[in-house]
Design an enzyme around this catalytic site. Structure first.
Site, PDB file in Angstrom:
ATOM      1  N   CYS A  23      40.577  37.493  34.687  1.00 12.35           N
ATOM      2  CA  CYS A  23      40.066  37.661  33.323  1.00 12.35           C
ATOM      3  C   CYS A  23      41.201  37.897  32.327  1.00 12.35           C
ATOM      4  O   CYS A  23      41.882  38.918  32.387  1.00 12.35           O
ATOM      5  CB  CYS A  23      39.077  38.832  33.327  1.00 12.35           C
ATOM      6  SG  CYS A  23      38.608  39.440  31.709  1.00 12.35           S
ATOM      7  N   CYS A  26      40.795  41.017  30.157  1.00 18.91           N
ATOM      8  CA  CYS A  26      41.048  42.211  30.985  1.00 18.91           C
ATOM      9  C   CYS A  26      42.548  42.485  31.054  1.00 18.91           C
ATOM     10  O   CYS A  26      42.982  43.632  30.931  1.00 18.91           O
ATOM     11  CB  CYS A  26      40.496  42.022  32.398  1.00 18.91           C
ATOM     12  SG  CYS A  26      38.714  41.746  32.483  1.00 18.91           S
TER      13      CYS A  26
END
Length: 96
Positions: A23, A26
């Site tokens: 991600c 993230c």
């Protein structure tokens, strides 16, 4: 999962960062989360949960997108946010 359940029972606020290695947002949030952990050391805890390695926890807390942040206190979710977020908002939520 049982260790996680024990951890969130604390009266100390716990920020949980549900994330994934793949991600991009993230990864972008990682320095912010690390700084929040440093600033709140002793007053709150910050833990990271990889949703790919902890699918049971992700399912239990209905994590459908990453990053998802939750603040637990005494075993209860007191705040939740999905997506990127700024450091000051995270710090404010940990002062609950």
């Amino acid at each position: 999962m049982s260790a996680f359940q024990e951890l969130i029972q604390s009266g100390t606020p716990i920020l949980v960062d549900f994330h994934a290695d793949w991600c991009g947002p993230c990864k972008a949030m990682n320095p912010i989360v690390q700084e929040v952990a440093r600033i709140t050391q002793g007053n709150a805890r910050v833990i990271k949960i990889d949703i790919d390695k902890n699918q049971a926890a992700a399912a239990k807390y209905n994590v459908r997108s990453v990053p998802t942040f939750m603040v637990f206190k005494n075993g209860e979710i007191v705040w939740r946010h999905s997506g990127m977020i700024d450091q000051m908002t995270l710090l404010k939520q940990l002062s609950i």
